[in-house]
Write a protein that holds these residues in place. Structure first.
Motif, PDB file in Angstrom:
ATOM      1  N   MET B   1       0.844  -1.202   0.000  1.00 44.25           N
ATOM      2  CA  MET B   1       0.000   0.000   0.000  1.00 44.25           C
ATOM      3  C   MET B   1       0.876   1.248   0.000  1.00 44.25           C
ATOM      4  O   MET B   1       1.781   1.378   0.832  1.00 44.25           O
ATOM      5  N   GLU B   2       0.622   2.124  -0.951  1.00 48.73           N
ATOM      6  CA  GLU B   2       1.431   3.333  -1.038  1.00 48.73           C
ATOM      7  C   GLU B   2       0.785   4.438  -0.207  1.00 48.73           C
ATOM      8  O   GLU B   2      -0.416   4.701  -0.316  1.00 48.73           O
ATOM      9  N   LEU B   3       1.573   5.072   0.643  1.00 54.96           N
ATOM     10  CA  LEU B   3       1.042   6.178   1.444  1.00 54.96           C
ATOM     11  C   LEU B   3       1.745   7.460   1.021  1.00 54.96           C
ATOM     12  O   LEU B   3       2.861   7.724   1.437  1.00 54.96           O
ATOM     13  N   ASN B   4       1.096   8.213   0.171  1.00 57.16           N
ATOM     14  CA  ASN B   4       1.685   9.487  -0.234  1.00 57.16           C
ATOM     15  C   ASN B   4       0.869  10.606   0.401  1.00 57.16           C
ATOM     16  O   ASN B   4      -0.286  10.835   0.031  1.00 57.16           O
ATOM     17  N   ARG B 576      -5.090  -3.878  18.347  1.00 61.87           N
ATOM     18  CA  ARG B 576      -3.800  -4.132  17.686  1.00 61.87           C
ATOM     19  C   ARG B 576      -2.950  -2.862  17.605  1.00 61.87           C
ATOM     20  O   ARG B 576      -1.737  -2.892  17.758  1.00 61.87           O
ATOM     21  N   ASP B 577      -3.612  -1.756  17.361  1.00 59.11           N
ATOM     22  CA  ASP B 577      -2.885  -0.493  17.253  1.00 59.11           C
ATOM     23  C   ASP B 577      -2.270  -0.112  18.607  1.00 59.11           C
ATOM     24  O   ASP B 577      -1.115   0.292  18.691  1.00 59.11           O
ATOM     25  N   ALA B 578      -3.070  -0.263  19.657  1.00 61.81           N
ATOM     26  CA  ALA B 578      -2.581   0.070  21.001  1.00 61.81           C
ATOM     27  C   ALA B 578      -1.417  -0.847  21.387  1.00 61.81           C
ATOM     28  O   ALA B 578      -0.459  -0.436  22.041  1.00 61.81           O
ATOM     29  N   LEU B 579      -1.513  -2.099  20.962  1.00 58.40           N
ATOM     30  CA  LEU B 579      -0.486  -3.084  21.286  1.00 58.40           C
ATOM     31  C   LEU B 579       0.823  -2.779  20.552  1.00 58.40           C
ATOM     32  O   LEU B 579       1.914  -2.898  21.105  1.00 58.40           O
ATOM     33  N   SER B 580       0.696  -2.345  19.303  1.00 57.33           N
ATOM     34  CA  SER B 580       1.904  -2.148  18.500  1.00 57.33           C
ATOM     35  C   SER B 580       2.630  -0.864  18.874  1.00 57.33           C
ATOM     36  O   SER B 580       3.819  -0.720  18.611  1.00 57.33           O
ATOM     37  N   ARG B 581       1.935   0.098  19.475  1.00 58.86           N
ATOM     38  CA  ARG B 581       2.585   1.365  19.818  1.00 58.86           C
ATOM     39  C   ARG B 581       3.124   1.258  21.242  1.00 58.86           C
ATOM     40  O   ARG B 581       2.423   1.569  22.214  1.00 58.86           O
ATOM     41  N   GLU B 582       4.385   0.858  21.338  1.00 59.60           N
ATOM     42  CA  GLU B 582       4.969   0.611  22.665  1.00 59.60           C
ATOM     43  C   GLU B 582       5.612   1.875  23.219  1.00 59.60           C
ATOM     44  O   GLU B 582       6.769   1.879  23.641  1.00 59.60           O
ATOM     45  N   GLU B 583       4.879   2.927  23.148  1.00 59.43           N
ATOM     46  CA  GLU B 583       5.278   4.199  23.760  1.00 59.43           C
ATOM     47  C   GLU B 583       3.998   4.784  24.337  1.00 59.43           C
ATOM     48  O   GLU B 583       2.911   4.316  24.042  1.00 59.43           O
ATOM     49  N   SER B 584       4.132   5.814  25.137  1.00 60.60           N
ATOM     50  CA  SER B 584       2.958   6.566  25.540  1.00 60.60           C
ATOM     51  C   SER B 584       2.956   7.869  24.768  1.00 60.60           C
ATOM     52  O   SER B 584       4.011   8.455  24.535  1.00 60.60           O
ATOM     53  N   CYS B 585       1.803   8.315  24.338  1.00 62.47           N
ATOM     54  CA  CYS B 585       1.714   9.638  23.720  1.00 62.47           C
ATOM     55  C   CYS B 585       0.273  10.106  23.856  1.00 62.47           C
ATOM     56  O   CYS B 585      -0.651   9.350  23.592  1.00 62.47           O
ATOM     57  N   GLY B 586       0.089  11.344  24.297  1.00 62.55           N
ATOM     58  CA  GLY B 586      -1.253  11.900  24.430  1.00 62.55           C
ATOM     59  C   GLY B 586      -2.183  10.972  25.179  1.00 62.55           C
ATOM     60  O   GLY B 586      -1.907  10.558  26.304  1.00 62.55           O
ATOM     61  N   CYS B 587      -3.290  10.620  24.514  1.00 66.21           N
ATOM     62  CA  CYS B 587      -4.313   9.792  25.143  1.00 66.21           C
ATOM     63  C   CYS B 587      -3.829   8.373  25.379  1.00 66.21           C
ATOM     64  O   CYS B 587      -4.408   7.636  26.152  1.00 66.21           O
ATOM     65  N   SER B 611       0.385   5.245  12.518  1.00 55.95           N
ATOM     66  CA  SER B 611       0.204   3.812  12.266  1.00 55.95           C
ATOM     67  C   SER B 611      -0.999   3.641  11.364  1.00 55.95           C
ATOM     68  O   SER B 611      -2.107   4.031  11.727  1.00 55.95           O
ATOM     69  N   VAL B 612      -0.755   3.089  10.189  1.00 61.86           N
ATOM     70  CA  VAL B 612      -1.809   3.015   9.174  1.00 61.86           C
ATOM     71  C   VAL B 612      -2.131   1.553   8.900  1.00 61.86           C
ATOM     72  O   VAL B 612      -1.266   0.781   8.477  1.00 61.86           O
ATOM     73  N   TRP B 613      -3.376   1.172   9.154  1.00 62.01           N
ATOM     74  CA  TRP B 613      -3.760  -0.237   9.112  1.00 62.01           C
ATOM     75  C   TRP B 613      -4.543  -0.559   7.858  1.00 62.01           C
ATOM     76  O   TRP B 613      -5.503   0.106   7.516  1.00 62.01           O
ATOM     77  N   GLU B 614      -4.096  -1.650   7.222  1.00 60.29           N
ATOM     78  CA  GLU B 614      -4.747  -2.088   5.997  1.00 60.29           C
ATOM     79  C   GLU B 614      -5.498  -3.385   6.261  1.00 60.29           C
ATOM     80  O   GLU B 614      -4.929  -4.354   6.769  1.00 60.29           O
ATOM     81  N   PHE B 615      -6.773  -3.391   5.914  1.00 53.34           N
ATOM     82  CA  PHE B 615      -7.590  -4.594   6.087  1.00 53.34           C
ATOM     83  C   PHE B 615      -7.147  -5.639   5.070  1.00 53.34           C
ATOM     84  O   PHE B 615      -7.017  -5.355   3.889  1.00 53.34           O
ATOM     85  N   LYS B 616      -6.924  -6.872   5.551  1.00 55.20           N
ATOM     86  CA  LYS B 616      -6.422  -7.899   4.640  1.00 55.20           C
ATOM     87  C   LYS B 616      -7.393  -9.061   4.442  1.00 55.20           C
ATOM     88  O   LYS B 616      -7.088 -10.019   3.748  1.00 55.20           O
ATOM     89  N   PRO B 622      -4.679  -7.612  10.149  1.00 56.52           N
ATOM     90  CA  PRO B 622      -4.426  -6.454   9.280  1.00 56.52           C
ATOM     91  C   PRO B 622      -2.931  -6.173   9.194  1.00 56.52           C
ATOM     92  O   PRO B 622      -2.155  -6.597  10.053  1.00 56.52           O
ATOM     93  N   GLU B 623      -2.547  -5.460   8.159  1.00 57.22           N
ATOM     94  CA  GLU B 623      -1.131  -5.127   8.000  1.00 57.22           C
ATOM     95  C   GLU B 623      -0.912  -3.665   8.376  1.00 57.22           C
ATOM     96  O   GLU B 623      -1.680  -2.793   7.965  1.00 57.22           O
TER      97      GLU B 623
END
Lengths: 251, 642
Positions: B1-4, B576-587, B611-616, B622-623
């Motif tokens: 997936m291209e993210l421009n 999954r998003d919360a799990l993959s972000r192993e830092e704290s930031c804002g909320c 973090s941009v999630w693609e439905f697979k 998801p990726e």
């Protein structure tokens, strides 16, 4: 917190083509901290578990601002609490053993869709007829270049607070929508931004009101008494003046 | 997936200008040849629909309410920010930009946020011209107040009903276009899916909520203005019908979803008081301007608040953050309330509340002044709780309120599906990991009034879009998918309710799972647990949910079931998003990543990205893709409000 037992008589109607009637339901152990709509939620969960059809009713924000909810409770639109939408009415206003009669907002201009749900799109069409300032996006002047005194701003805000719930129509013996229409006409005729179109606005909004089948004000003041936002019938007087003015001054 | 991200080059302050110049235009006479679908009529949707119709495009607008005026933007209380600097207190476009980037804990794009700050001033002018009755000073000029997390007064307001008045302004502009035929308005339609033809969004399939009919609508571009997904938690301050369905369906059709775990928990809400509760009610943050937050110093202290003397009270925000005090940003205020309650110092019957006390403000300013400022809020509080804040302190507790995560969009607000745009809360673009007070209204209107018109012109002007009608086989196919899904939701209805669960039963269960594990603070163990439990709840839903009635009629249970089914799928993205972000930031507070003072500790080396999630696929994980965040004009710092 305490709990109460209630008997509900609720208007059930499949759709606008079929006849409706009251059904009676018994509810026990209703917490007095519940809102009125939460009480209907409890009834609907109970009906669902019994394999019966839940009561259809409109609601959304449950904060008294979206104007989606509304029903006539014991003969009063939005129920017994003054300046309160149905969603903000709480069960502490009722006593154990009470029988509560719940009906839809009735008006010839509000066809019943199902049970307590009605079609209020007639009110949208009144706004579409002229309840706006004709200004496109962009090219506007700086906000502070239109000074508006606090008194005028407050009066305009009083009128603008209308949530478009339709309780005024449901409570009026003539099914008039004049409090609703008057509130919008007032807001825009009080503010300098609304003045260029005031004649046309009053004429077309009143004409649309008639076309939808709403009646006329006969000073019963029922609308003001049930309005959840406390909109004053002075707005109707202001609308009448605007309408008269537009007729007298002509084209 | 291209993210421009298509961020324009050049200096920050010139990006928006040069982008507008470089964007293609559509000749006024040609605009009527393009049809645009707008889903949702909140601030973003109503303003976009009206603005695009004014320009001459054909617009079809859809909402699920009985009227476009009901969208949940209407419930916003506090105000709208704009960098007008009317108060001469040092505000500027750059300061609003900086505050928003910093408030979002440096997890938003510089270019988008700067543009937001730039157009903020035009929004106010536009709304004033429409007749929005903003509060005024005695001389007739616009009044401002300072609002959560800001040290300048840049917030414009209309009593405690700013969202209502701004929405009615946008609704009036929309009504004018409906009247002139520029907009065709479809009420009581719920978007069920988006239709993609040759890789472009070309329409939607909706359910008519009155007749149950499945309808197809085709267009040249589709705008989703469908709000946030806070109702995944069951209890939130969102309206009852707010849902993720439109965004999630788009995601399943190829639109990537950004930062789904970024959920704002608002600090000043009325605490939960019973199992029957259907929603939570927000008390405007403006209350923190005059109210002082406290708990008893001693957790054994169960005296009524009036009997607790000054020396036994802990004004924990004022002592911990002397320079911001009670006005710290929302995430900080929320976490501190939770911390006090976790220490056992919470008040009220559940112990899950803190006091917000107006006693000192009433003494200082008098009852009249306080009532004029907050009267309607106090009234609302009293209606719900039966307690008068003029007499005894309010009790408040944090609640889910707003979702910063949303569909990933580029600088043009276009998702990863060409022709599919996302505006307002439904996109992820401007608030990073935490939104500042009075910024949601600003973003919704910025997107709708001022940004989308450029994007749409550029899209139509630079692409060749062949005609498609709603009879195209692609529409039939999606209609069939929608119908199959509705039938599946109704599969248990003929068998009766015995041994079955209701939609609300399941919604409460998934809500509790998310609140406990993916709420105000998160850790690996809890998130992994939630990831294991969620599929079980989903299976239970599909095997034993009982939805009464049929599809060919008004069926509010069926509507609710469809939305909950989507929360059950989408919830996995959040976890999954919360799990993959192993830092704290804002909320997003990962308990593993905190400073010594229990503040969120960012890890810019590893997580300065979207973090941009693609439905697979339904049975596949998801990726995740990363859009790196580049800071050229501000230096990410540890947020400090001390």
């Amino acid at each position: 917190m305490s709990s109460i037992d209630l008997t509900l008589k609720i208007w059930r109607q499949k759709n606008n083509d079929s006849l409706g009637d009251f059904e009676t339901y018994i509810l026990r152990d209703i917490s007095t901290d519940m809102s009125f709509l939460e009480m209907i939620d409890v009834l609907n969960e109970q009906l669902t578990r019994e394999g019966k059809d839940p009561v259809a009713f409109d609601h959304d924000c449950r904060e008294g601002i979206c104007g989606m909810c509304g029903a006539v409770v014991d003969g009063v639109a939005h129920g017994p609490d003054r300046e309160t939408t149905l969603c903000q009415l709480h069960m502490r206003k009722f006593k154990s053993g009470d029988t509560i009669v719940i009906e839809p907002f009735r008006s010839i201009a509000f066809p019943i869709k199902k049970d307590l749900m009605v079609d209020r799109s007639a009110l949208d069409r009144i706004i579409q007829a002229g309840g706006y300032v004709s200004v496109n996006t962009g090219g506007t002047v700086d906000g502070n270049s239109i000074p508006i005194g606090t008194e005028t701003a407050e009066l305009a805000m009083d009128a603008a607070a209308c949530i478009g719930c339709g309780a005024c129509v449901a409570s009026c013996p003539n099914s008039a929508a004049m409090l609703f229409t008057g509130a919008k006409i007032s807001q825009l005729s009080l503010l300098p931004q609304g003045l260029p179109e005031r004649k046309e606005r009053a004429r077309s909004m009143v004409a649309q009101m008639d076309k939808e089948g709403f009646g006329y004000c006969s000073n019963e003041k029922e609308c003001e008494a049930v309005c959840p936002k406390g909109i004053s019938i002075r707005n109707i007087a202001r609308m009448n003046r605007e309408f008269l003015r537009s007729l007298l001054l002509g084209e | 997936m291209e993210l421009n991200s298509r961020i324009p080059s050049g200096p920050l302050a010139e990006k928006w200008d040069s982008h507008r110049f470089q964007s293609k235009l559509v000749n006024p006479a040609n605009r009527r040849k393009f049809r645009i679908i707008v889903v949702g009529t909140g601030l973003a949707g109503a303003s976009a629909a009206a603005t695009l119709a004014e320009l001459g495009y054909k617009v079809d607008a859809f909402c699920l309410h009985d009227s476009p005026r009901r969208a949940h933007s209407i419930a916003a209380q506090g105000g709208i920010n704009a960098a007008k600097n009317y108060q001469n207190d040092g505000d500027s476009v750059f300061r609003l930009f900086y505050d928003t980037i910093k408030g979002g804990d440096f997890r938003a794009r510089e270019a988008n946020v700067y543009r937001l700050a730039q157009v903020s001033t035009e929004i106010i002018d536009q709304c004033v011209a429409q007749g929005v009755p903003f509060a005024r000073e005695y001389g007739g000029t616009l009044a401002n107040r300072s609002f959560g997390g800001a040290q300048v007064s840049r917030t414009f307001y209309a009593r405690g009903q700013t969202g209502q008045q701004l929405l009615l302004g946008a609704y009036s502009a929309l009504s004018r276009q409906i009247n002139s035929g520029g907009v065709s308005m479809y009420n009581r339609r719920e978007m069920m899916d988006v239709v993609i033809v040759d890789g472009r969004a070309r329409g939607i399939v909706v359910r008519n909520m009155i007749t149950g009919a499945i309808e197809s609508h085709s267009a040249d571009a589709v705008l989703l203005c469908t709000g946030g997904y806070g109702n995944a938690y069951f209890l939130s301050t969102n309206a009852m019908a707010s849902n993720v369905t439109a965004a999630w369906r788009a995601c399943k059709r190829g639109a990537a979803f950004a930062n789904p775990s970024f959920v704002q928990i608002h600090p000043t809400c009325i605490p939960v008081h019973g199992d029957y509760q259907s929603k939570l009610t927000l008390m405007s943050e403006s209350l923190r301007n005059d109210g002082r937050v406290w708990v008893p110093k001693n957790k054994e202290d169960k005296r009524p608040p009036a009997q607790i003397p000054e020396e036994d009270r802990d004004y924990y925000l004022e002592s911990k953050y002397p320079s911001f005090g009670n006005l710290v940003p929302r995430d900080v205020a929320s976490r501190n309330a939770k911390e006090q309650c976790d220490l056992g110092k919470g008040v009220g019957s559940t112990g899950l509340a803190v006091y917000l006390d107006f006693g000192d403000a009433i003494k200082r300013d008098g009852e009249d002044v306080i009532l004029r400022k907050y009267g309607n809020l106090f009234q609302m509080y009293e209606k719900i709780t039966d307690s008068n804040p003029m007499v005894e302190p309010m009790m408040i507790y944090p609640a889910v309120h707003y979702t910063m995560g949303g569909l990933w969009v580029d600088y043009n607000l276009m998702t990863t599906v060409p022709g599919l745009f996302a505006l307002g809360e439904c996109n992820f673009s401007d608030h990073g990991a935490n939104r500042l007070g009075a910024s949601a209204l600003m973003q919704g209107l910025a997107d709708g009034y001022f940004v989308i018109s450029t994007s749409i012109g550029n899209y139509f002007g630079s692409e060749t879009i062949s005609p498609v009608s709603s009879t195209d086989p692609a529409f039939k196919e999606v209609e069939n998918d929608v119908d199959t899904r509705l039938q599946k939701l109704l599969q248990n209805s003929s068998g009766g309710p015995a041994g079955k669960v209701t939609v609300d039963d399941v919604h409460k269960e998934v809500g509790r799972l998310l609140w406990d594990n993916c709420g105000m603070s998160r850790n690996r163990q809890g998130l992994e647990h939630a990831l294991e439990e969620l599929p079980k709840i989903r299976d239970k839903f599909w095997s034993s949910v009982y939805v009464p009635g049929a599809g060919e009629d008004i069926n509010q249970s069926l509507e609710k079931a469809g939305r909950v089914a989507d929360f059950l799928e989408f919830g996995e993205f959040m976890i999954r998003d919360a799990l993959s972000r192993e830092e704290s930031c804002g909320c997003h507070l990962r308990e593993e990543s905190q400073t010594e003072e229990n503040e969120a500790l960012r890890d810019d080396d590893n997580y300065s990205h979207v973090s941009v999630w693609e439905f697979k696929g339904d049975d596949q994980a998801p990726e995740m893709h990363k859009e790196p965040l580049v800071f050229e004009n501000v230096t990410p710092s540890q947020r400090s409000y001390k």
